[in-house]
Design a protein around this motif. Structure first.
Motif, PDB file in Angstrom:
ATOM      1  N   THR A  34       0.773  -1.324   0.255  1.00  0.00           N
ATOM      2  CA  THR A  34      -0.060   0.148   0.021  1.00  0.00           C
ATOM      3  C   THR A  34       0.838   1.247  -0.014  1.00  0.00           C
ATOM      4  O   THR A  34       1.739   1.414   0.651  1.00  0.00           O
ATOM      5  CB  THR A  34      -0.810   0.002   1.282  1.00  0.00           C
ATOM      6  OG1 THR A  34      -1.705  -1.141   1.303  1.00  0.00           O
ATOM      7  CG2 THR A  34      -1.872   1.274   1.061  1.00  0.00           C
ATOM      8  N   SER A  35       0.729   2.336  -0.834  1.00  0.00           N
ATOM      9  CA  SER A  35       1.194   3.393  -1.013  1.00  0.00           C
ATOM     10  C   SER A  35       0.604   4.325   0.424  1.00  0.00           C
ATOM     11  O   SER A  35      -0.608   4.558   0.314  1.00  0.00           O
ATOM     12  CB  SER A  35       1.017   4.101  -2.207  1.00  0.00           C
ATOM     13  OG  SER A  35       1.762   3.517  -3.352  1.00  0.00           O
ATOM     14  N   PHE A  36       1.684   5.128   0.879  1.00  0.00           N
ATOM     15  CA  PHE A  36       1.099   6.109   1.876  1.00  0.00           C
ATOM     16  C   PHE A  36       2.285   6.955   2.396  1.00  0.00           C
ATOM     17  O   PHE A  36       3.480   6.877   2.105  1.00  0.00           O
ATOM     18  CB  PHE A  36       0.711   5.296   3.334  1.00  0.00           C
ATOM     19  CG  PHE A  36       1.839   4.667   3.983  1.00  0.00           C
ATOM     20  CD1 PHE A  36       2.275   5.224   4.928  1.00  0.00           C
ATOM     21  CD2 PHE A  36       2.074   3.230   3.657  1.00  0.00           C
ATOM     22  CE1 PHE A  36       3.325   4.497   5.628  1.00  0.00           C
ATOM     23  CE2 PHE A  36       2.983   2.383   4.264  1.00  0.00           C
ATOM     24  CZ  PHE A  36       3.676   3.155   5.286  1.00  0.00           C
ATOM     25  N   THR A 103       7.516   8.100   3.582  1.00  0.00           N
ATOM     26  CA  THR A 103       6.719   7.669   2.323  1.00  0.00           C
ATOM     27  C   THR A 103       7.072   6.411   1.865  1.00  0.00           C
ATOM     28  O   THR A 103       8.302   5.710   1.867  1.00  0.00           O
ATOM     29  CB  THR A 103       7.150   8.580   1.218  1.00  0.00           C
ATOM     30  OG1 THR A 103       6.868   9.934   1.657  1.00  0.00           O
ATOM     31  CG2 THR A 103       6.413   8.404  -0.146  1.00  0.00           C
TER      32      THR A 103
END
Length: 107
Positions: A34-36, A103
């Motif tokens: 998951t990107s976050f 990130t």
């Protein structure tokens, strides 16, 4: 929550000891695909070791990702795999505001 001139913008949280923390509702996103991004503003003057954010396994003995301030430097470690900390070149314990961001691109 503080509304104070000591905050960077409009208000802030203040942490005054090792037990103060903010818990993220779904910590299992760290270490996945998951990107976050997690960000924080930091103003400190002590030279001790402080955790900024991290994720731990269910029994709390192994970190998956960990960002901390140690001797005024930002350190990041990822487990697995871990080949040691990545450490910043600049100190952040100078009683000035610093913006810290973690990130993860989910690829």
């Amino acid at each position: 929550w503080k509304l104070s001139a000591n905050c960077k913008v409009n208000g802030c949280m203040s942490f005054d000891d090792a037990t103060d923390k903010v818990e993220i509702a779904n910590p299992n996103v760290i270490g996945t695909t998951t990107s976050f991004t997690i960000t924080t503003w930091l103003k400190m003057s002590s030279a001790g070791t402080q955790a900024l954010f991290g994720e731990f396994n269910s029994n709390g003995t192994v970190t998956r990702n960990y960002v901390q301030i140690a001797s005024g430097l930002i350190r990041f470690d990822q487990y697995p795999p871990s080949s040691g900390y990545i450490t910043s070149n600049s100190t952040v314990n100078d009683n000035q505001w610093h913006h810290i961001a973690y990130t993860q691109e989910g690829t």
